[in-house]
Design a protein around this motif. Structure first.
Motif, PDB file in Angstrom:
ATOM      1  N   UNK A 174       0.780  -0.896   0.228  1.00 52.95           N
ATOM      2  CA  UNK A 174      -0.348  -0.044  -0.258  1.00 52.95           C
ATOM      3  C   UNK A 174       0.401   1.335  -0.147  1.00 52.95           C
ATOM      4  N   UNK A 175       0.646   2.255  -1.208  1.00 54.03           N
ATOM      5  CA  UNK A 175       1.261   3.324  -1.127  1.00 54.03           C
ATOM      6  C   UNK A 175       0.493   4.648  -0.794  1.00 54.03           C
ATOM      7  N   UNK A 176       0.830   5.561   0.191  1.00 53.35           N
ATOM      8  CA  UNK A 176       0.536   6.567   0.073  1.00 53.35           C
ATOM      9  C   UNK A 176       0.121   7.741  -0.602  1.00 53.35           C
ATOM     10  N   UNK A 177      -0.174   8.738  -0.912  1.00 55.11           N
ATOM     11  CA  UNK A 177      -0.466   9.226  -1.803  1.00 55.11           C
ATOM     12  C   UNK A 177       0.893  10.424  -2.389  1.00 55.11           C
ATOM     13  N   UNK A 178       1.320  10.703  -0.934  1.00 58.35           N
ATOM     14  CA  UNK A 178       1.833  11.739  -0.741  1.00 58.35           C
ATOM     15  C   UNK A 178       3.091  10.791  -1.203  1.00 58.35           C
ATOM     16  N   UNK A 190       4.845  20.787  -6.041  1.00 56.65           N
ATOM     17  CA  UNK A 190       3.800  21.710  -5.123  1.00 56.65           C
ATOM     18  C   UNK A 190       2.888  21.338  -5.717  1.00 56.65           C
ATOM     19  N   UNK A 191       1.785  20.393  -6.479  1.00 53.07           N
ATOM     20  CA  UNK A 191       0.719  20.625  -6.815  1.00 53.07           C
ATOM     21  C   UNK A 191      -0.240  19.887  -5.356  1.00 53.07           C
ATOM     22  N   UNK A 192      -1.013  19.580  -6.149  1.00 58.57           N
ATOM     23  CA  UNK A 192      -2.040  19.433  -5.600  1.00 58.57           C
ATOM     24  C   UNK A 192      -1.634  17.624  -5.108  1.00 58.57           C
ATOM     25  N   UNK A 193      -2.013  17.160  -3.954  1.00 59.21           N
ATOM     26  CA  UNK A 193      -2.612  15.336  -4.206  1.00 59.21           C
ATOM     27  C   UNK A 193      -3.212  14.998  -4.961  1.00 59.21           C
ATOM     28  N   UNK A 194      -4.788  15.537  -5.405  1.00 56.51           N
ATOM     29  CA  UNK A 194      -5.384  14.480  -6.495  1.00 56.51           C
ATOM     30  C   UNK A 194      -4.897  14.245  -8.071  1.00 56.51           C
ATOM     31  N   UNK A 195      -2.750  15.070  -8.057  1.00 59.50           N
ATOM     32  CA  UNK A 195      -2.661  14.601  -9.925  1.00 59.50           C
ATOM     33  C   UNK A 195      -3.252  12.985  -9.879  1.00 59.50           C
ATOM     34  N   UNK A 196      -2.244  12.075  -8.604  1.00 61.36           N
ATOM     35  CA  UNK A 196      -1.827  11.241  -8.183  1.00 61.36           C
ATOM     36  C   UNK A 196      -3.858  10.505  -8.995  1.00 61.36           C
ATOM     37  N   UNK A 218      -6.602   1.594  -1.260  1.00 58.73           N
ATOM     38  CA  UNK A 218      -7.037   1.728  -0.310  1.00 58.73           C
ATOM     39  C   UNK A 218      -8.006   2.992   0.333  1.00 58.73           C
ATOM     40  N   UNK A 219      -8.738   3.040   1.021  1.00 58.58           N
ATOM     41  CA  UNK A 219      -9.703   3.864   1.318  1.00 58.58           C
ATOM     42  C   UNK A 219      -9.014   5.154   2.694  1.00 58.58           C
ATOM     43  N   UNK A 220      -8.668   6.408   2.356  1.00 62.59           N
ATOM     44  CA  UNK A 220      -7.735   7.045   3.144  1.00 62.59           C
ATOM     45  C   UNK A 220      -5.927   6.536   3.427  1.00 62.59           C
ATOM     46  N   UNK A 221      -5.763   5.279   2.944  1.00 66.58           N
ATOM     47  CA  UNK A 221      -4.498   4.845   2.484  1.00 66.58           C
ATOM     48  C   UNK A 221      -3.665   5.969   1.263  1.00 66.58           C
ATOM     49  N   UNK A 222      -4.080   5.338   0.461  1.00 62.73           N
ATOM     50  CA  UNK A 222      -3.482   5.024  -0.996  1.00 62.73           C
ATOM     51  C   UNK A 222      -4.245   4.419  -1.866  1.00 62.73           C
TER      52      UNK A 222
END
Length: 228
Positions: A174-178, A190-196, A218-222
């Motif tokens: 499981x990989x987080x967006x960050x 420096x953009x938004x996480x929703x780019x993922x 994986x909801x809430x995780x990535x």
């Protein structure tokens, strides 16, 4: 890291069919494409037709012997030849190597050792084949900067390639967006996480993953990839 074995061709030139079949069965179980031939006179023409990466060549062949076959083949194609013989004379080994053989094994031999020698020859003579990472039905070719899925090369932008590659080499994790942003876009992004999310959607469309069975959220995780 793995060789793309289903694209690696191995030709066995050995007149003892039981030995040839033993080697063939073992190599096919490893995933290689394997061919057999049982005499010397037409061996060079067969090798030219098949154009194998590796040839396992017996010295004592009916018709043309293995030394002459080796010499003829080396004039025709780029290949790596491992010679087999029941003879253990150092002069025989030297002659084989002088005629172009790349390695030499005496009979009897262990299949495990033969496989190790084949892999060594592949790494030394065909290093481009070692740039392939196999993950389930995906093949990552870092040399060509391509990813194939179910045998077809995907049309990917550089960012899509980097993202899919990162997900695949971390299959099951499981990989987080960050974490994904840092590894794919870089720590200076420096953009938004929703780019993922946007690029995950692109990838799902390109591999036909409508039900999100391959790239899972994986909801809430990535995200994680499941290909097994």
């Amino acid at each position: 890291m793995a060789f793309m074995k289903e694209k690696i061709k191995i030709l066995i030139i050995e007149d003892e069919e039981s030995i040839a079949e033993f080697i063939k069965m073992g190599l096919e179980a490893e995933g290689f494409m394997v061919y057999t031939h049982f005499e010397g006179n037409s061996a060079a023409s067969i090798a030219k037709e098949i154009n194998p990466h590796i040839i396992i060549l017996d010295i004592m062949l009916p018709g043309m012997n293995g030394y002459k076959v080796c010499s003829e083949i080396k004039k025709l194609i780029k290949t790596s030849i491992i010679m087999l013989t029941a003879r253990d004379d150092i002069d025989d080994r030297v002659l084989g190597l002088e005629l172009g053989a790349d390695d030499y094994m005496g009979k009897p031999f262990s299949f495990k050792e033969l496989l190790a020698r084949i892999n060594t020859r592949l790494r030394n003579c065909f290093p481009e084949l070692a740039n392939i990472i196999s993950v389930g039905l995906f093949l990552i070719d870092d040399g060509a900067h391509e990813i194939s899925f179910q045998g077809k090369v995907l049309s990917l932008s550089p960012t899509e390639y980097n993202l899919l590659r990162y997900l695949l080499v971390n299959d099951g994790l499981v990989l987080s967006k960050q974490t994904i942003i840092e590894k794919v876009w870089g720590p200076e992004f420096n953009g938004e996480e929703n780019i993922v999310e946007v690029y995950i959607r692109y990838l799902r469309d390109k591999i036909g993953d409508k039900d999100h069975n391959v790239i899972r959220t994986i909801r809430g995780v990535g995200y994680k990839v499941v290909v097994g």
